[in-house]
Write an enzyme that holds these catalytic residues in place. Structure first.
Site, PDB file in Angstrom:
ATOM      1  CB  SER A 137       8.304  -8.057  -2.082  1.00 24.71           C
ATOM      2  OG  SER A 137       9.089  -6.914  -2.377  1.00 24.71           O
ATOM      3  CE1 TYR A 173       3.605  -5.263  -1.477  1.00 25.58           C
ATOM      4  CE2 TYR A 173       5.917  -4.600  -1.364  1.00 25.58           C
ATOM      5  CZ  TYR A 173       4.917  -5.391  -1.907  1.00 25.58           C
ATOM      6  OH  TYR A 173       5.227  -6.319  -2.875  1.00 25.58           O
TER       7      TYR A 173
END
Length: 284
Positions: free
Chosen positions: A137, A151
């Site tokens: 990401s 995360y």
């Protein structure tokens, strides 16, 4: 003789993984796709073909992963491209997320991915070819997102281990690419793919604002097209010189550039002191 590559894709029942599976099958590739829920995967793809192998897999289980890869090679005689796409988001401040909530995010996003790498590498080494895509990401390159600390940490780990992996497997003729998407119009921001703390703290007003923004405003309005992202992955897999780092989306590129500018600024501003920490340095 079959010349198209065999793909193995985790987390294939939704989002980028699903778009990739559909495009690959439409273009005549052989695809093994995994999901925790086999019925959900079969319903999403709705393709009965000798080119498609749907598999129920728990990526946290080495035994489950090992069996899935063995089934893939048994059916298609080889595996060429691996896409570690399975994972989920977690939104909560570092203080309010519990140890178990944080560890579970790492179990899936990092250790599940490592399970796949460990179990597929013997096949790739033997055939002296292959390509592993690890879906990270932009949050694995810049962590300036309040509420996404854990995360982001999982995705930073994916960045680091992919760089090491690329260096380790180059001698075997194998490529590794870490993919850093920005916001793509998938169901990543829905409750089924985005976790939140069981015990939120009222003090974190900024985190709650970020949470509300993502669930109410950004969800459904993401600028990225997963079909176009899948197409880029397919092109990268066919390249003779694929990238180690693949950023997807204009937003991802801009955030990456912002991070590099910040890094360069910090490097230059503190260089004069950093250089003085060498043992050989003598104050002038």
């Amino acid at each position: 003789m079959e010349t198209k590559k065999v793909w193995f894709i985790t987390g294939a029942s939704k989002g980028l993984g699903l778009s990739l599976v559909k495009q690959l099958l439409n273009n005549g590739y052989r695809v093994a796709a995994t999901s925790r829920n086999l019925n959900e995967l079969q319903a999403a793809v709705s393709a009965e073909s000798d080119q498609f192998l749907p598999l129920a897999v728990d990526i946290k289980s080495e035994r489950s992963v090992e069996a899935a890869i063995a089934d893939t090679v048994r059916k298609f005689q080889r595996v060429d491209v691996v896409v570690n796409n399975a994972g989920y988001g977690l939104l909560g401040s570092l203080e309010e997320l519990s140890d178990s909530e944080s560890r579970e995010n790492f179990e899936v996003n990092v250790f599940g991915l490592l399970n796949v790498i460990r179990k597929v590498m013997p096949y790739l080494r033997e055939q002296k070819s292959g390509h592993i895509f690890n879906i990270a990401s932009i949050g694995g390159f810049t962590g300036l997102f309040p509420g996404f600390g854990v995360y982001c940490a999982t995705k930073f780990a994916v960045h680091g281990l992919t760089e090491a992996l690329a260096s380790e497997v180059k001698q075997f003729g194998i490529h590794a690419t870490v993919v850093s998407p920005g916001y793509f119009r998938t169901d990543f921001l829905t409750s089924g793919s985005l976790g939140s703390p069981k015990n939120p703290l009222e003090a974190y007003e900024e985190v709650r604002k970020v949470e509300q923004l993502h669930k109410s405003n950004i969800n459904g309005n993401q600028p990225g097209d997963p079909k176009k992202a899948a197409s880029v992955l397919m092109k990268a897999a066919e390249s003779t010189s694929p990238p180690l780092h693949l950023f997807l989306g204009e937003d991802s590129y801009q955030l990456a550039q912002d991070k590099m500018n910040l890094l360069n600024r910090d490097l230059e501003e503190w260089k004069y002191l950093a250089a003085k920490t060498n043992i050989e340095y003598t104050e002038q």
